[in-house]
Design a protein around this motif. Structure first.
Motif, PDB file in Angstrom:
ATOM      1  N   TYR A 103      48.093  47.915 -50.459  1.00 12.20           N
ATOM      2  CA  TYR A 103      48.352  49.330 -50.166  1.00 12.20           C
ATOM      3  C   TYR A 103      49.856  49.614 -50.106  1.00 12.20           C
ATOM      4  O   TYR A 103      50.323  50.633 -50.633  1.00 12.20           O
ATOM      5  N   CYS A 104      50.619  48.732 -49.485  1.00 16.05           N
ATOM      6  CA  CYS A 104      52.075  48.935 -49.389  1.00 16.05           C
ATOM      7  C   CYS A 104      52.727  48.942 -50.761  1.00 16.05           C
ATOM      8  O   CYS A 104      53.631  49.748 -51.027  1.00 16.05           O
ATOM      9  N   TYR A 105      52.276  48.056 -51.649  1.00  7.59           N
ATOM     10  CA  TYR A 105      52.820  48.058 -53.012  1.00  7.59           C
ATOM     11  C   TYR A 105      52.504  49.380 -53.715  1.00  7.59           C
ATOM     12  O   TYR A 105      53.368  49.969 -54.370  1.00  7.59           O
ATOM     13  N   GLU A 106      51.268  49.844 -53.568  1.00  9.69           N
ATOM     14  CA  GLU A 106      50.870  51.067 -54.255  1.00  9.69           C
ATOM     15  C   GLU A 106      51.672  52.262 -53.760  1.00  9.69           C
ATOM     16  O   GLU A 106      52.107  53.104 -54.555  1.00  9.69           O
ATOM     17  N   VAL A 107      51.894  52.350 -52.457  1.00 12.79           N
ATOM     18  CA  VAL A 107      52.673  53.464 -51.902  1.00 12.79           C
ATOM     19  C   VAL A 107      54.105  53.426 -52.427  1.00 12.79           C
ATOM     20  O   VAL A 107      54.677  54.463 -52.801  1.00 12.79           O
ATOM     21  N   ARG A 108      54.692  52.254 -52.493  1.00 14.53           N
ATOM     22  CA  ARG A 108      56.076  52.146 -52.975  1.00 14.53           C
ATOM     23  C   ARG A 108      56.153  52.417 -54.475  1.00 14.53           C
ATOM     24  O   ARG A 108      57.094  53.076 -54.949  1.00 14.53           O
ATOM     25  N   SER A 109      55.221  51.917 -55.240  1.00 20.71           N
ATOM     26  CA  SER A 109      55.286  52.086 -56.696  1.00 20.71           C
ATOM     27  C   SER A 109      55.052  53.532 -57.123  1.00 20.71           C
ATOM     28  O   SER A 109      55.528  53.947 -58.182  1.00 20.71           O
ATOM     29  N   THR A 110      54.323  54.298 -56.315  1.00 15.18           N
ATOM     30  CA  THR A 110      54.094  55.715 -56.622  1.00 15.18           C
ATOM     31  C   THR A 110      54.953  56.635 -55.772  1.00 15.18           C
ATOM     32  O   THR A 110      54.794  57.852 -55.841  1.00 15.18           O
ATOM     33  N   GLU A 111      55.835  56.029 -54.954  1.00 15.57           N
ATOM     34  CA  GLU A 111      56.711  56.784 -54.062  1.00 15.57           C
ATOM     35  C   GLU A 111      55.916  57.713 -53.145  1.00 15.57           C
ATOM     36  O   GLU A 111      56.299  58.851 -52.894  1.00 15.57           O
ATOM     37  N   GLY A 112      54.790  57.193 -52.662  1.00 19.92           N
ATOM     38  CA  GLY A 112      53.995  57.910 -51.683  1.00 19.92           C
ATOM     39  C   GLY A 112      53.082  58.975 -52.232  1.00 19.92           C
ATOM     40  O   GLY A 112      52.419  59.677 -51.465  1.00 19.92           O
ATOM     41  N   GLU A 113      53.004  59.117 -53.542  1.00 17.44           N
ATOM     42  CA  GLU A 113      52.152  60.141 -54.149  1.00 17.44           C
ATOM     43  C   GLU A 113      51.073  59.441 -54.974  1.00 17.44           C
ATOM     44  O   GLU A 113      51.327  58.976 -56.083  1.00 17.44           O
ATOM     45  N   HIS A 114      49.855  59.389 -54.438  1.00 16.38           N
ATOM     46  CA  HIS A 114      48.765  58.720 -55.129  1.00 16.38           C
ATOM     47  C   HIS A 114      48.452  59.415 -56.449  1.00 16.38           C
ATOM     48  O   HIS A 114      48.605  60.640 -56.585  1.00 16.38           O
TER      49      HIS A 114
END
Length: 587
Positions: free
Chosen positions: A293-304
């Motif tokens: 989850y932390c990787y996904e938030v960082r890679s999308t800059e908090g925008e799913h």
């Protein structure tokens, strides 16, 4: 008597009871309960307070809470009702002023009745009902559907059969789930047959799949072209902006949205009886899910985005391979391998950033972890068929995390920060690949710089040779001056306005004893220029015979004959004067 009267009312109205939306907060002296009960009469409110129990009734709403601390009903209660918002707010005095009630944000656990403990297994036999009702459906809008297709009614497995299957899910309590989800299986997990594949076989298959998916070209591209990676590493996720709690040391204040609170109220409260091994594996799988989850938030800059369910599922060995781990080191190695194999940004620094983010989340307290899990739950809930992972893992984690002790989270965060993950631990030969790529880059740089130096030196040599040739020509110019200076002729083919008049490159030559170095290229260029002028009908036809004569000599056979204007550079271009026949216009 008051509680009994309330109980009798509930018995008569139980068929229409609705659990209202509510929220709890506190100050040093009061517990503040806010309940949203629209479309009710103010005369129908009923509130019961007894130690850790609170019961609220306003037809058709009923709320029963079990508090983490004791409150009293001593006449200091204050209640207000906002008719426009339908919001009922009551301030209830604490039995011990200044006491801090922990876990007021854990709404699901507060809904549990006091003393209730459920040992009900997570596996339940649900008898299929209405199995024959599909045969009576009408096909008005499904004209092309073949209603005569052969159907096979799913038969539930017995407990004996389920006990022989492989376990997975939260606490390894699930089995036989994918037997009826064969179509969605490939879209949810990567393991082929989870019900009959052992843990060792799953792990071996996962390692083989990761090694096959690793792309050296993609990895090196992200390694050397890392502008986007550097930008993502500077991003600050939402958990870095949390403020410290003044009442609870070591935890941060984590706000929940109305949607998240509503989801917490929808969860069914239950307890989990886990043995020591299952509990330890549940902790490790939680770390694995939070890392993804932390990787996904960082890679999308908090925008799913639409890829968010895939990213979270793919980076977590727990969710993608139903993996169970035995140590934190195994969790980090699995996560690191999957980061450099599958997502868009495959950089080892992204692995380190995710580990740091996960440690920050764990150290922020269970409210922060719960918010992360609720976000994952929402992402999966909106994706078909990723919602199955909510049933297997995320929902149980959302309920379970509300009841654990904060000290364990702090210890887990400390242990996670102490573990060192290196590139060699991933067992993908990343270090050797980077060294080889660096050597190739150095060789390319050296070859490019060497070719640049050689071309520069050649140009310098040619320039020096031309200068020596011109200097040599000027040295013999005094002997040829007796023949008179050459008079330039106007070339009618050249525009007269704003144009430069080039001096004639036609020259007589003297007998030179030797050919100076670098003259031969110059002579060739002069010859080419002369041919070009003759072919264009230049002034050569009007030149005087004396200007076109070439001296002959009996000198050496290799001598080159060249006659230049005295003291003039044959390549010098002078601006055209107004009177070309003026005595000042001398070549």
């Amino acid at each position: 008597m008051r509680e009994r009267a309330l109980f009798l009312v509930l018995i008569t109205e139980r068929s229409t009871m609705i659990t209202p939306a509510f929220d709890l907060s506190q100050d040093p002296e009061y517990l503040i309960l806010s309940v949203r009960v629209p479309y009710t009469r103010t005369s129908e409110f009923d509130l019961y307070i007894d130690g850790t129990d609170i019961k609220f009734y306003a037809k058709p709403y009923f709320l029963r809470l079990t508090l983490p601390g004791r409150v009293v009903e001593d006449g200091r209660e204050k209640a207000t009702f906002d008719i426009d918002k339908g919001l009922f707010t009551v301030q209830i005095p604490k039995e011990v002023a200044g006491e801090h009630f922990e876990g007021l944000q854990m709404l699901t656990s507060l809904l549990a009745p006091r003393g209730s403990r459920s040992a009900k297994p997570l596996l339940e036999d649900i008898s299929p009902d209405c199995s024959e009702s599909a045969g009576h459906a009408e096909a008005e809008d499904e004209e092309e559907f073949d209603w005569q297709v052969e159907q096979e009614v799913y038969v539930e497995r017995s407990e004996e059969e389920l006990s022989g299957l492989q376990k997975y899910g939260f606490g390894n309590k699930r089995a036989g789930v994918f037997a009826r989800l064969q179509e969605e299986l490939s879209d949810v997990i990567d393991v082929k047959n989870p019900d009959s594949t052992t843990k060792a076989e799953r792990r071996q298959a996962r390692l083989v799949a990761e090694a096959s998916a690793f792309s050296p070209d993609h990895y090196l591209a992200d390694l050397f072209e890392d502008d986007e990676i550097k930008r993502l590493l500077k991003f600050r996720p939402w958990w870095t902006n949390l403020c410290s709690s003044p009442e609870q040391e070591g935890e941060l204040v984590t706000p929940f949205s109305d949607e998240e609170k509503e989801q917490l109220r929808k969860f069914k409260n239950q307890s989990y009886l886990l043995d020591k091994t299952s509990r330890y594996q549940a902790w490790l799988s939680l770390v694995d899910v939070i890392l993804a989850y932390c990787y996904e938030v960082r890679s999308t800059e908090g925008e799913h985005n639409v890829e968010s369910p895939w990213t979270i599922r793919k980076l977590s060995g727990t969710l993608c391979w139903l993996e169970t781990y035995s140590s934190l080191q195994e969790v980090l190695v699995s996560f690191g391998r999957r980061v450099v194999c599958y997502p868009l940004y495959r950089h080892f620094d992204m692995v380190a950033a995710a580990v740091s983010d996960a440690a920050k989340v764990l150290r922020s307290g269970k409210a922060c972890i719960l918010k992360c899990l609720l976000d994952i739950h929402k992402v999966f809930r909106q994706n078909d068929p990723a919602y199955i992972l909510n049933d297997l893992y995320i929902t149980d984690y959302c309920i379970w995390i509300q009841k654990i002790k904060s000290k364990k989270l702090s210890a887990l965060a400390t242990a996670l920060q102490k573990i060192s993950l290196q590139k060699k631990d991933l067992d993908l030969d990343i270090e050797e690949l980077e060294e080889a790529a660096a050597m190739v880059a150095e060789e390319d740089e050296e070859s490019s710089s060497g070719s640049g130096d050689s071309s520069t030196s050649e140009e310098d040599d040619e320039r020096e040779a031309e200068e020596r040739a011109c200097a040599k020509s000027r040295g013999g110019g005094g002997e040829s001056s007796k023949d008179g200076p050459l008079q330039p002729q106007r070339d009618s083919s050249v525009p007269q306005e704003g144009a430069a008049t080039a001096l004639s490159t036609e020259s007589s030559v003297h007998i030179l004893p030797q050919t100076p170095e670098g003259v031969q290229p110059l002579i060739q260029e002069l010859g080419e220029l002369r041919i070009a002028q003759e072919s264009h009908g230049g002034p050569e036809a009007e030149r005087k015979p004396s200007q076109q004569s070439i001296a002959s000599s009996g000198g050496s056979s290799g001598a080159i004959l060249l006659e230049c204007s005295p003291g003039r550079n044959p390549f010098l271009v002078l601006p055209e004067r107004e009177d070309p026949h003026s005595p000042d216009f001398i070549s």
